[in-house]
Design an enzyme around this catalytic site. Structure first.
Site, PDB file in Angstrom:
ATOM      1  N   GLU A 110      20.018  17.895 -46.626  1.00 39.64           N
ATOM      2  CA  GLU A 110      18.933  17.130 -47.252  1.00 39.64           C
ATOM      3  C   GLU A 110      17.573  17.478 -46.653  1.00 39.64           C
ATOM      4  OE1 GLU A 110      20.346  15.715 -49.557  1.00 39.64           O
ATOM      5  OE2 GLU A 110      22.317  15.088 -48.850  1.00 39.64           O
ATOM      6  N   GLU A 151      24.792   9.000 -59.017  1.00 38.23           N
ATOM      7  CA  GLU A 151      25.302   9.465 -57.723  1.00 38.23           C
ATOM      8  C   GLU A 151      24.812   8.512 -56.635  1.00 38.23           C
ATOM      9  OE1 GLU A 151      25.690  14.284 -58.593  1.00 38.23           O
ATOM     10  OE2 GLU A 151      24.233  13.591 -57.098  1.00 38.23           O
TER      11      GLU A 151
END
EC number: 4.2.1.20
Lengths: 289, 477
Positions: A67, A56
């Site tokens: 995040e 990824e």
């Protein structure tokens, strides 16, 4: 590889399907361009040497709301290093790896790219660059149809994240639209390496058992024994991000050479792959410990 | 509630309880207010305002948002368990509502039109922010949550949330950009005094957008027992609609007060716009009054351009200068570069310093119902001093932008007729000469005590007509 228009939701990309075909898939994540273009190329290639089955690649967005601090740091470094969507595509083309690559980014970057409105130009360019799919953390299934259609048109997969809290109609809506693999979020919260991996994973995998799509578990996996337990618990793959980004960050802080950081990324990858394989053997022998 | 409310009017546009609404003879079939009702469309998330809005959030937040959507429907829209009654009672008793609509004599003389000030600076806490904070903290209680979190820019929403949380006995954590903490010290003390924890956010440039991102991250890990008290009409549905509904008490009062004191509706309503909660609060009850022009005054900062190389917009004019995109859970107008990266906004006023804007406002601007205008730092400071000196009201720098538009919206130099109809079809016009009519309601969204240090500094750096000599104050800074 990008010309197939396949409507089968079990997966558009043969390469992604292949990544899950022979035992548990090790899926590392790195933010592209962290801390600079050239080092980042070497880091991603080191992940493949360490045994990655699929990678990824994070295209950094200025507001990464899903995040935790580790990947936020990577995003800031990459943006400061000049990473842009155009550079990202060049990066994918420059990479010398044979495993499938999935782009992880936020919807605004996909939506804004290109001359015409909507996600199609970005997907077309991604297919041309050789990407095989997308993970878009801020795009709910309900808003995903334009991207889903573009992915089908260009033969790419669209991966969705399933949280510990996802169930019922929401789970059905997601599973109607997912392809390639489903990203099973191991616990609530944002990304970040954790010492322990929660029981929520087992419950999530249980809920997903009836769906015929590979289940990759992420959030908080940082060591071989985590990988082992997750795979023994039924995961078809493990996604590791923050533990790898930590190594890159530490390399920046300690001023390590690119080669030294790449070696460490390769080494931890081997450890994670070995853990996943132990988990897989434990599962086949029916011993989940 | 014997007055016509926007809700009763939207049901039958021909029904009028007063003469003023009959002026809306040219009823627009594409009434923007009609499409502003956030009903989910099949295959989409709820909360669309035309093409804007939605729920672009990480999957982990979806259950919380669905739970909140349900609570909004039941408690706010349907007044279940008497929620709205308790909310209104607490706004009166704790907040001090209603706030006055005051005729501003010097401003009226100066601009040769009747200027009325909606005095949200007199609300408890010194800003309109309490309307929303009290509503949401109370809602969190009704939802059975144990903790509230909030982001804050200028500190006004943080202080309002901290006050409401103390009032309702709820633990409270406020995320605030480090840079904003430095330029809004008094508000940090106030939050702390009310028992809230203030957590600095160091990411990015340390202002409101980073604080929102950080609060969303907290929420992603704490949804089960925590409510996120968002500070403006931004974010995923149901926040934009819900915050508008809590803030619309401002225009409900102003509309009623205008009819009572002026005898008719105003020709114009002027409100500053950052995220847009003051703007939507000031406009909501007037949306169906077609004769009333609505002016959203954004922070023009130092310049209306965007420096893509540096990733900086020296302004916060998302409606005026922004492009469509997706940020913080909603599709709206944003300050972004060509790649879609969000740029750092700027304004002398921390409360307007945000790269996005509420999706409903973006829609109302597209529809031509709301006119976006921009006022730069210099003119906002001039208006700050003007209002302080001539009316005895020290406004927040945010509110000073709205006051400054009186100057920009009055073509004093050309000397043209100043009574032309204000509605120009929504074409953005930074200096909308003579766009204002005979009676103008300007919302003073907050008081300026929190801004005094910035004002001393910014005034000392400029040559502002009529401003007092700041040298005596700057020495100590």
């Amino acid at each position: 590889m990008s010309n197939r228009a396949v409507s089968d939701r079990s997966g558009n990309s043969e390469a992604i399907a292949q990544a899950f075909a022979d035992g548990p898939a090790y899926i590392p994540y790195l933010a592209v361009g962290d801390p600079d273009y050239e080092s980042s190329l070497e880091y991603v290639e080191a992940l493949e040497r360490g045994g990655a089955d699929l990678i990824e690649l994070g295209l950094p967005f200025s507001e990464p709301i899903a995040e935790g601090p580790t990947i936020q740091g990577a995003v800031v470094r990459a943006l400061e290093g000049g990473m842009t969507p155009d550079r990202f595509f060049e990066f994918v083309e420059d990479l010398d790896v044979d495993v499938p690559l999935v782009c992880m980014t936020y919807y605004n970057l996909i939506y804004q790219w290109g001359e015409t409105e909507g996600p199609r130009p970005f997907v077309e360019r991604a297919a041309e660059a050789g990407l095989e799919g997308f993970v878009v953390p801020d795009l709910p299934a309900e808003e995903a149809d334009p991207l889903r259609e573009a992915c089908d048109e260009f033969g790419l997969d669209l991966v969705f994240i399933v949280a510990p809290t996802t169930e019922g109609d929401r789970l059905d809506r997601i599973m109607d639209r997912v392809s390639g693999y489903v990203y099973v979020q191991a616990r609530l919260g944002t990304t970040g390496a954790q010492d322990d991996v929660s029981d929520q994973t087992a419950a999530s995998l249980d809920r997903l058992r009836e769906y015929d799509v590979p289940k990759a578990v992420g959030f908080g996996i940082s060591a071989g024994d985590h990988a082992e337990r997750i795979v023994a618990g039924g995961a078809d793959g493990i996604i590791v991000g923050s533990a790898l980004v930590d190594i890159v960050a530490e390399g920046v802080e300690s001023n390590r050479s690119t080669a030294a950081v790449a070696d460490r990324l390769e080494a931890i990858s081997r450890e994670l792959v070995a853990g996943a394989e132990r988990g897989s053997r434990a599962r086949s022998t029916g011993d989940p410990s | 509630m014997s007055e016509p409310t926007p809700h009763s009017m939207s049901e039958t546009t021909s029904t009028t309880d007063d003469d003023e609404t009959q002026r809306s003879t040219a009823a627009d079939p594409a009434d923007p207010a009609a499409s502003a009702d956030p009903t989910p469309v099949p295959g989409e998330t709820g909360g669309k305002f035309g093409r804007y809005g939605g729920q672009y959030v990480p999957e982990a937040l979806m259950p919380a948002i669905e739970e909140l959507t349900d609570a909004y429907q039941r408690y706010v829209l349907e007044n279940e368990d008497g929620f709205m009654d308790e909310f209104r009672r607490r706004l009166r008793e704790f907040g001090g509502r209603p706030t006055p609509l005051q005729h501003a004599e010097r401003l009226s003389e100066r601009y040769d039109r009747d200027v009325y000030l909606k005095r949200e600076d007199l609300l408890h806490g010194g800003a309109h922010k309490l309307n929303n904070a009290l509503g949401q903290v109370l809602l969190a209680k009704y939802m059975g949550k144990d903790r509230v979190i909030a982001e804050t820019g200028a500190g006004q929403h943080g202080t309002a949330t901290a006050m409401a949380a103390a009032h309702l006995d709820m633990p409270c954590e406020v995320y605030m950009g480090e840079r904003d903490i430095n330029r809004q010290r008094p508000n940090v003390f106030r939050m702390t005094l009310n028992g809230a924890t203030v957590t600095p956010v160091t990411a990015g440039r340390g202002t409101l957008k980073e604080a929102i991102s950080e609060t969303m991250r907290d929420w992603a890990g704490s949804v089960e027992d925590t409510h996120y008290v968002i500070g403006s009409v931004v974010g995923p549905h149901p926040f934009p609609a819900m915050v508008r509904d809590f803030q619309s008490v401002v225009s409900e009062e102003a509309r009623r007060q205008a009819i009572e004191t002026i005898g008719e509706l105003p020709t114009d309503v002027v409100a500053c716009a950052g995220g847009g909660s003051n703007t939507m609060g000031s406009f909501a009850a007037f949306l169906d009054d077609e004769t009333v022009s609505l002016h959203a005054v954004e922070a023009g900062g130092a310049d209306l351009s965007i420096d893509e190389e540096a990733g900086v917009a020296p302004n916060s004019a998302s409606l005026y200068a922004g492009e469509e995109g997706v940020l913080h859970g909603a599709r709206t107008k944003l300050l972004q570069d060509a790649h879609g990266q969000i740029v750092e906004s700027h304004s002398v006023s921390a409360g307007l310093d945000y790269a996005g804007v509420g999706p409903e406002l973006a829609h109302l601007v597209d529809e031509g119902r709301v006119i976006p205008v921009a006022v730069d730092d210099d003119h906002a400071l001039e208006a700050f001093h003007l209002l302080s000196r001539t009316e005895g009201i020290i406004p927040a720098l945010e509110s000073a932008h709205a006051i400054a538009y009186l100057e920009a919206g009055t073509d004093t130099e050309a000397g043209t007729d100043s009574e032309a109809a204000g509605d120009d079809g929504g074409e953005p016009d930074a200096a909308a000469d003579d766009s204002l009519g005979e009676t103008v309601v300007v919302t003073v969204s907050g008081r300026g005590d929190k801004d005094l240090e910035s004002v001393i500094e910014e005034t000392a750096a400029r040559d502002i007509d009529g401003a007092p000599d700041m040298s005596a104050f700057t020495e100590g800074i």
